[in-house]
Design a protein around this motif. Structure first.
Motif, PDB file in Angstrom:
ATOM      1  N   PHE A 190       0.853  -1.187   0.000  1.00 29.73           N
ATOM      2  CA  PHE A 190       0.000   0.000   0.000  1.00 29.73           C
ATOM      3  C   PHE A 190       0.892   1.240   0.000  1.00 29.73           C
ATOM      4  CE2 PHE A 190      -2.457  -3.456   1.686  1.00 29.73           C
ATOM      5  CZ  PHE A 190      -3.670  -3.325   1.022  1.00 29.73           C
ATOM      6  N   TRP A 191       0.705   2.083  -1.009  1.00 29.24           N
ATOM      7  CA  TRP A 191       1.559   3.231  -1.268  1.00 29.24           C
ATOM      8  C   TRP A 191       0.750   4.499  -1.123  1.00 29.24           C
ATOM      9  CZ3 TRP A 191       1.620   7.424  -4.435  1.00 29.24           C
ATOM     10  CH2 TRP A 191       2.851   7.996  -4.793  1.00 29.24           C
ATOM     11  N   GLN A 192       1.179   5.372  -0.240  1.00 29.33           N
ATOM     12  CA  GLN A 192       0.533   6.673  -0.051  1.00 29.33           C
ATOM     13  C   GLN A 192       1.554   7.766  -0.328  1.00 29.33           C
ATOM     14  OE1 GLN A 192      -2.866   7.681   1.097  1.00 29.33           O
ATOM     15  NE2 GLN A 192      -1.941   9.479   0.123  1.00 29.33           N
ATOM     16  N   GLY A 193       1.233   8.652  -1.266  1.00 32.64           N
ATOM     17  CA  GLY A 193       2.148   9.721  -1.608  1.00 32.64           C
ATOM     18  C   GLY A 193       2.359  10.687  -0.453  1.00 32.64           C
ATOM     19  N   ARG A 194       3.605  11.146  -0.293  1.00 34.72           N
ATOM     20  CA  ARG A 194       3.960  12.131   0.731  1.00 34.72           C
ATOM     21  C   ARG A 194       4.809  13.237   0.115  1.00 34.72           C
ATOM     22  NH1 ARG A 194       3.831  10.311   6.129  1.00 34.72           N
ATOM     23  NH2 ARG A 194       4.393  12.481   6.621  1.00 34.72           N
ATOM     24  N   ARG A 195       4.958  14.334   0.845  1.00 41.05           N
ATOM     25  CA  ARG A 195       5.767  15.450   0.365  1.00 41.05           C
ATOM     26  C   ARG A 195       7.227  15.041   0.166  1.00 41.05           C
ATOM     27  NH1 ARG A 195       5.037  20.851   3.737  1.00 41.05           N
ATOM     28  NH2 ARG A 195       6.482  21.477   2.065  1.00 41.05           N
ATOM     29  N   ASP A 196       7.890  15.740  -0.752  1.00 40.96           N
ATOM     30  CA  ASP A 196       9.325  15.558  -0.991  1.00 40.96           C
ATOM     31  C   ASP A 196       9.676  14.145  -1.434  1.00 40.96           C
ATOM     32  OD1 ASP A 196       9.768  18.251  -0.195  1.00 40.96           O
ATOM     33  OD2 ASP A 196       9.788  17.620   1.910  1.00 40.96           O
ATOM     34  N   ARG A 197       8.692  13.456  -1.968  1.00 40.50           N
ATOM     35  CA  ARG A 197       8.872  12.083  -2.468  1.00 40.50           C
ATOM     36  C   ARG A 197       9.247  11.085  -1.359  1.00 40.50           C
ATOM     37  NH1 ARG A 197       6.300  14.344  -5.823  1.00 40.50           N
ATOM     38  NH2 ARG A 197       6.619  14.232  -8.073  1.00 40.50           N
ATOM     39  N   MET A 198       8.953  11.451  -0.117  1.00 37.61           N
ATOM     40  CA  MET A 198       9.187  10.529   1.003  1.00 37.61           C
ATOM     41  C   MET A 198       7.888   9.779   1.298  1.00 37.61           C
ATOM     42  SD  MET A 198      12.354  10.676   1.758  1.00 37.61           S
ATOM     43  CE  MET A 198      12.498   9.985   3.405  1.00 37.61           C
ATOM     44  N   HIS A 199       7.496   8.977   0.329  1.00 37.67           N
ATOM     45  CA  HIS A 199       6.204   8.312   0.377  1.00 37.67           C
ATOM     46  C   HIS A 199       6.152   7.223   1.451  1.00 37.67           C
ATOM     47  CE1 HIS A 199       5.984  10.395  -3.388  1.00 37.67           C
ATOM     48  NE2 HIS A 199       6.819   9.567  -3.998  1.00 37.67           N
ATOM     49  N   ASP A 200       4.928   6.919   1.876  1.00 35.29           N
ATOM     50  CA  ASP A 200       4.715   5.790   2.779  1.00 35.29           C
ATOM     51  C   ASP A 200       4.456   4.541   1.952  1.00 35.29           C
ATOM     52  OD1 ASP A 200       4.952   7.046   5.306  1.00 35.29           O
ATOM     53  OD2 ASP A 200       2.929   7.874   5.113  1.00 35.29           O
ATOM     54  N   ARG A 201       5.242   3.499   2.218  1.00 34.57           N
ATOM     55  CA  ARG A 201       5.052   2.207   1.554  1.00 34.57           C
ATOM     56  C   ARG A 201       5.020   1.123   2.628  1.00 34.57           C
ATOM     57  NH1 ARG A 201       9.631   1.361  -2.789  1.00 34.57           N
ATOM     58  NH2 ARG A 201       8.401  -0.540  -3.115  1.00 34.57           N
ATOM     59  N   LEU A 202       3.851   0.561   2.843  1.00 33.81           N
ATOM     60  CA  LEU A 202       3.696  -0.517   3.813  1.00 33.81           C
ATOM     61  C   LEU A 202       3.283  -1.775   3.072  1.00 33.81           C
ATOM     62  CD1 LEU A 202       1.875   1.277   6.768  1.00 33.81           C
ATOM     63  CD2 LEU A 202       4.322   0.872   6.445  1.00 33.81           C
ATOM     64  N   ARG A 203       3.988  -2.863   3.369  1.00 25.66           N
ATOM     65  CA  ARG A 203       3.818  -4.093   2.596  1.00 25.66           C
ATOM     66  C   ARG A 203       3.481  -5.272   3.492  1.00 25.66           C
ATOM     67  NH1 ARG A 203       8.784  -5.254  -1.085  1.00 25.66           N
ATOM     68  NH2 ARG A 203       9.784  -5.781   0.890  1.00 25.66           N
ATOM     69  N   PHE A 204       2.392  -5.957   3.139  1.00 29.65           N
ATOM     70  CA  PHE A 204       2.082  -7.258   3.729  1.00 29.65           C
ATOM     71  C   PHE A 204       2.882  -8.296   2.946  1.00 29.65           C
ATOM     72  CE2 PHE A 204      -1.543  -4.788   5.037  1.00 29.65           C
ATOM     73  CZ  PHE A 204      -1.997  -5.364   6.219  1.00 29.65           C
ATOM     74  N   ARG A 205       3.670  -9.102   3.632  1.00 30.19           N
ATOM     75  CA  ARG A 205       4.467 -10.128   2.954  1.00 30.19           C
ATOM     76  C   ARG A 205       4.227 -11.477   3.618  1.00 30.19           C
ATOM     77  NH1 ARG A 205       9.643 -12.164   3.420  1.00 30.19           N
ATOM     78  NH2 ARG A 205      10.127 -10.703   5.106  1.00 30.19           N
TER      79      ARG A 205
END
Length: 218
Positions: A190-205
């Motif tokens: 799950f990818w959520q855009g953030r400022r300065d390209r420091m996005h949130d990326r949380l992954r179920f593995r």
């Protein structure tokens, strides 16, 4: 002479500032989280929120991508339906692996599903088939998907032929060459855009002991 506009591609950018995503905000399972984001995209009025870009590779490793529609979502995986003689189905039968991306640009979000594939069973396929508009059912019978045809008239002729064939048939049967594929995820990000390209990326593995959540650098 047609006037052209020089689009400054390097200068095109958007600052992502609509939201964030923390581990504490995630649902307990990947499919519950995907359903939450799908519901949010639907409620926001995004066009075709269930559209996902499906990526496959052939036996030589050459990739292909196209947009399909999500038609099933549960703990087993994500489901779409197609012609089993299509290029995508040939790829899936050969490699048994695929990925899909939900590009919810307006919400500055993406979701990525990666995993092995399997054919959907006939009962589940028939249940979805019976929910389709009659025109879509006729189109599935008429179109030799992914094959080269001589022109639009060839497709129109095929469509009219199938319309005549089933003119007196109330319930059109499922074509033998048509059905569903399920991607059984090994990873869902799950990818959520953030400022300065420091996005949130949380992954179920998926690991040996079940599902784990990990943060990935943008």
């Amino acid at each position: 002479m047609t006037e052209t506009t020089n689009i400054a591609l390097p200068a095109m950018r958007v600052s992502y500032e609509q939201g964030s995503l923390s581990e504490s905000e995630l649902a307990a399972t990947w499919h519950e989280q995907l359903q939450l984001w799908l519901d949010a995209a639907t409620n926001a009025g995004l066009p075709e929120p269930n559209a996902m870009v499906l990526a496959t590779t052939d036996t030589k490793g050459r990739p292909s991508s196209r947009t399909v529609l999500l038609k099933g979502l549960d703990a087993r995986g994500v489901v779409f339906f197609t012609n089993y003689t299509s290029n995508k189905s040939h790829d899936l039968m050969a490699t048994r692996f695929a990925s899909s991306t939900f590009p919810w640009f307006a919400m500055q979000r993406q979701a990525h599903v990666r995993g092995v594939v399997e054919k959907v069973g006939p009962v589940e396929t028939a249940e979805y088939w019976n929910s389709r508009p009659r025109g879509s059912q006729i189109g599935a019978w008429a179109s030799p998907q992914s094959r080269v045809v001589s022109g639009r008239s060839t497709l129109d002729s095929a469509l009219h032929k199938i319309e005549r064939q089933f003119a007196d048939t109330e319930k059109i049967p499922v074509p033998p060459h048509w059905g569903g594929w399920r991607i059984r995820p090994e990873e869902v990000e799950f990818w959520q855009g953030r400022r300065d390209r420091m996005h949130d990326r949380l992954r179920f593995r998926l690991g040996r002991d079940g599902w784990n959540v990990e943060r990935v650098a943008p």
